[in-house]
Design a protein around this motif. Structure first.
Motif, mmCIF file in Angstrom:
data_model
loop_
_atom_site.group_PDB
_atom_site.id
_atom_site.type_symbol
_atom_site.label_atom_id
_atom_site.label_comp_id
_atom_site.label_asym_id
_atom_site.label_seq_id
_atom_site.Cartn_x
_atom_site.Cartn_y
_atom_site.Cartn_z
ATOM 1 N N ALA A 33 1.085 10.563 -20.628
ATOM 2 C CA ALA A 33 1.866 10.795 -19.412
ATOM 3 C C ALA A 33 1.188 10.147 -18.205
ATOM 4 C CB ALA A 33 2.051 12.291 -19.184
ATOM 5 N N LEU A 34 -0.139 10.255 -18.132
ATOM 6 C CA LEU A 34 -0.872 9.643 -17.022
ATOM 7 C C LEU A 34 -0.818 8.122 -17.112
ATOM 8 C CD1 LEU A 34 -3.977 11.994 -16.757
ATOM 9 C CD2 LEU A 34 -1.939 11.968 -15.323
ATOM 10 N N ALA A 35 -0.870 7.589 -18.323
ATOM 11 C CA ALA A 35 -0.770 6.134 -18.503
ATOM 12 C C ALA A 35 0.574 5.628 -17.996
ATOM 13 C CB ALA A 35 -0.965 5.758 -19.971
ATOM 14 N N LYS A 36 1.646 6.337 -18.344
ATOM 15 C CA LYS A 36 2.983 5.930 -17.896
ATOM 16 C C LYS A 36 3.092 5.993 -16.377
ATOM 17 C CE LYS A 36 5.408 7.107 -22.127
ATOM 18 N NZ LYS A 36 6.307 8.024 -22.813
ATOM 19 N N LYS A 37 2.433 6.959 -15.775
ATOM 20 C CA LYS A 37 2.527 7.162 -14.325
ATOM 21 C C LYS A 37 1.649 6.189 -13.523
ATOM 22 C CE LYS A 37 2.265 10.836 -10.872
ATOM 23 N NZ LYS A 37 2.046 12.273 -10.657
ATOM 24 N N TYR A 38 0.418 5.928 -13.994
ATOM 25 C CA TYR A 38 -0.553 5.206 -13.176
ATOM 26 C C TYR A 38 -0.954 3.808 -13.651
ATOM 27 C CZ TYR A 38 -1.428 9.759 -11.008
ATOM 28 O OH TYR A 38 -1.295 10.950 -10.349
ATOM 29 N N SER A 39 -0.872 3.518 -14.928
ATOM 30 C CA SER A 39 -1.433 2.267 -15.442
ATOM 31 C C SER A 39 -0.697 1.038 -14.915
ATOM 32 C CB SER A 39 -1.408 2.258 -16.968
ATOM 33 O OG SER A 39 -2.114 1.111 -17.445
ATOM 34 N N THR A 40 -1.472 0.036 -14.519
ATOM 35 C CA THR A 40 -0.905 -1.232 -14.068
ATOM 36 C C THR A 40 -0.770 -2.225 -15.223
ATOM 37 O OG1 THR A 40 -3.078 -2.099 -13.460
ATOM 38 C CG2 THR A 40 -1.825 -0.950 -11.734
ATOM 39 N N CYS A 41 -1.210 -1.842 -16.401
ATOM 40 C CA CYS A 41 -1.090 -2.682 -17.593
ATOM 41 C C CYS A 41 0.295 -2.469 -18.214
ATOM 42 C CB CYS A 41 -2.171 -2.302 -18.596
ATOM 43 S SG CYS A 41 -2.132 -3.251 -20.128
ATOM 44 N N PRO A 42 0.906 -3.518 -18.758
ATOM 45 C CA PRO A 42 2.201 -3.347 -19.428
ATOM 46 C C PRO A 42 2.182 -2.277 -20.530
ATOM 47 C CG PRO A 42 1.739 -5.669 -19.138
ATOM 48 C CD PRO A 42 0.492 -4.922 -18.717
ATOM 49 N N SER A 43 1.016 -2.040 -21.129
ATOM 50 C CA SER A 43 0.908 -1.017 -22.180
ATOM 51 C C SER A 43 1.158 0.388 -21.627
ATOM 52 C CB SER A 43 -0.467 -1.061 -22.844
ATOM 53 O OG SER A 43 -1.467 -0.640 -21.933
ATOM 54 N N GLY A 44 1.107 0.550 -20.313
ATOM 55 C CA GLY A 44 1.354 1.846 -19.694
ATOM 56 C C GLY A 44 2.716 2.407 -20.063
#
Length: 92
Positions: A33-44
């Motif tokens: 959930a945090l990856a989807k919200k904050y990551s700037t990488c396409p893998s987010g």
């Protein structure tokens, strides 16, 4: 010695944001959930899932954490791309 690893990561530009995310993880927030919200990488968009990759395929600092760091524990690492919170799911 492990030849492949499967990891999730969250990429951000600033250490203070990375520290904030690490704090949220320690309080029980879901990594994906945090990856989807904050990551700037396409893998987010995929919850930070990088899939399985070979040793030496990633930049050296990232590679070192993935192949020597504790599995299932979020680690903070800086690379030329920014700050990564890395969670290794398994190694083979």
């Amino acid at each position: 010695m492990a030849r492949t690893a499967h990891a999730l990561h969250i990429l951000v530009k600033h250490k203070d944001k990375a520290d904030d995310i690490m704090g949220q993880l320690k309080k029980g927030a879901k990594f994906q959930a945090l990856a989807k919200k904050y990551s700037t990488c396409p893998s987010g968009k995929k919850g930070g899932d990088l899939g399985e990759f070979r040793k030496g395929q990633m930049v050296p600092q990232f590679d070192k954490i993935c192949f020597t760091g504790e599995v299932l524990t979020p680690h903070l690492v800086k690379t030329k791309f920014g700050w990564h919170i890395v969670k290794v799911l398994y190694r083979t």
